[in-house]
Design a protein around this motif. Sequence first.
Motif, mmCIF file in Angstrom:
data_model
loop_
_atom_site.group_PDB
_atom_site.id
_atom_site.type_symbol
_atom_site.label_atom_id
_atom_site.label_comp_id
_atom_site.label_asym_id
_atom_site.label_seq_id
_atom_site.Cartn_x
_atom_site.Cartn_y
_atom_site.Cartn_z
ATOM 1 N N MET A 91 0.687 -1.282 -0.176
ATOM 2 C CA MET A 91 -0.022 -0.040 -0.017
ATOM 3 C C MET A 91 0.864 1.229 0.037
ATOM 4 S SD MET A 91 -3.265 -1.313 -0.010
ATOM 5 C CE MET A 91 -4.192 0.040 0.571
ATOM 6 N N GLN A 92 2.077 1.082 0.440
ATOM 7 C CA GLN A 92 3.167 2.309 0.203
ATOM 8 C C GLN A 92 2.709 3.188 1.293
ATOM 9 O OE1 GLN A 92 4.273 3.653 -3.536
ATOM 10 N NE2 GLN A 92 4.578 1.632 -4.414
ATOM 11 N N MET A 93 2.281 2.859 2.272
ATOM 12 C CA MET A 93 1.809 3.709 3.676
ATOM 13 C C MET A 93 1.958 2.841 4.858
ATOM 14 S SD MET A 93 -2.073 4.074 3.323
ATOM 15 C CE MET A 93 -2.088 4.367 1.550
ATOM 16 N N PRO A 94 2.308 3.869 5.826
ATOM 17 C CA PRO A 94 2.261 3.134 7.193
ATOM 18 C C PRO A 94 1.393 2.299 7.534
ATOM 19 C CG PRO A 94 2.917 5.505 7.415
ATOM 20 C CD PRO A 94 2.307 5.289 6.140
ATOM 21 N N GLY A 120 -5.087 -11.627 6.283
ATOM 22 C CA GLY A 120 -3.721 -11.067 6.241
ATOM 23 C C GLY A 120 -3.616 -9.768 6.093
ATOM 24 N N PHE A 121 -4.388 -8.941 6.603
ATOM 25 C CA PHE A 121 -4.424 -7.516 6.579
ATOM 26 C C PHE A 121 -4.276 -6.798 8.162
ATOM 27 C CE2 PHE A 121 -4.954 -3.012 5.546
ATOM 28 C CZ PHE A 121 -4.371 -3.114 4.239
ATOM 29 N N VAL A 122 -2.865 -6.275 8.325
ATOM 30 C CA VAL A 122 -2.923 -6.191 9.758
ATOM 31 C C VAL A 122 -3.213 -4.450 9.845
ATOM 32 C CG1 VAL A 122 -0.782 -5.718 11.256
ATOM 33 C CG2 VAL A 122 -1.054 -7.677 9.996
ATOM 34 N N THR A 123 -3.865 -3.986 10.698
ATOM 35 C CA THR A 123 -4.189 -2.798 11.195
ATOM 36 C C THR A 123 -3.202 -2.328 12.320
ATOM 37 O OG1 THR A 123 -6.002 -3.372 12.108
ATOM 38 C CG2 THR A 123 -6.580 -2.872 9.740
ATOM 39 N N LEU A 124 -2.379 -2.648 12.336
ATOM 40 C CA LEU A 124 -1.691 -2.271 13.949
ATOM 41 C C LEU A 124 -0.301 -1.457 13.438
ATOM 42 C CD1 LEU A 124 -1.312 -5.689 15.686
ATOM 43 C CD2 LEU A 124 -2.747 -3.710 16.201
ATOM 44 N N ALA A 125 -0.031 -0.444 14.041
ATOM 45 C CA ALA A 125 1.126 0.362 13.755
ATOM 46 C C ALA A 125 2.597 -0.596 13.954
ATOM 47 C CB ALA A 125 1.438 1.613 14.689
#
Length: 166
Positions: A91-94, A120-125
């Motif tokens: 996604m080229q973003m943090p 498989g998508f992580v929504t953690l910093a």
Amino acid sequence: MKPNHLIMSLAITLSVMSTQARALDTTAVLNLETAKKMAAGCQAKAMEKGWRMSITIVDAGANPVYFQRMDGAYIASAELSQLKAENSAKMQMPTSLFEEFAYGKDKKGGLAPGLAELPGFVTLAGGIPFKTSKDFLGAIGVSGGYPNEDAECAQAGIDAVKSLLK
């Protein structure tokens, strides 16, 4: 075809091929040495703070370049660091922004609540992309602490090679 036309066509073709070859030569690519330096910078921060982290560095295509699991890091942190790095690169973003998109700043619902439900998508910093002044190079993913600690450690890894990312 006249000889002058043939020579002109050949010259144009060679010029185009030469320009394409130069474009490939000037594209920055992440190498193993730089990835190791990033991991060392991250590990130094983790040791300073008493954290035990797993660190994954991927290239611009989200392909693994380097992985390191510090002694005592949670087993699951290995997979989480990899997912953070891959998601951030793709996604080229943090990955901290993914959390905001999914849950909102107030944690009452974001613009894309279904994001957190994607396999498989992580929504953690803890996943941060990096680039040179003109080329996207890849991302670093760190896991093992609280999300803000993971992000701080990942940033330390990028800071360790900042002079190389010109």
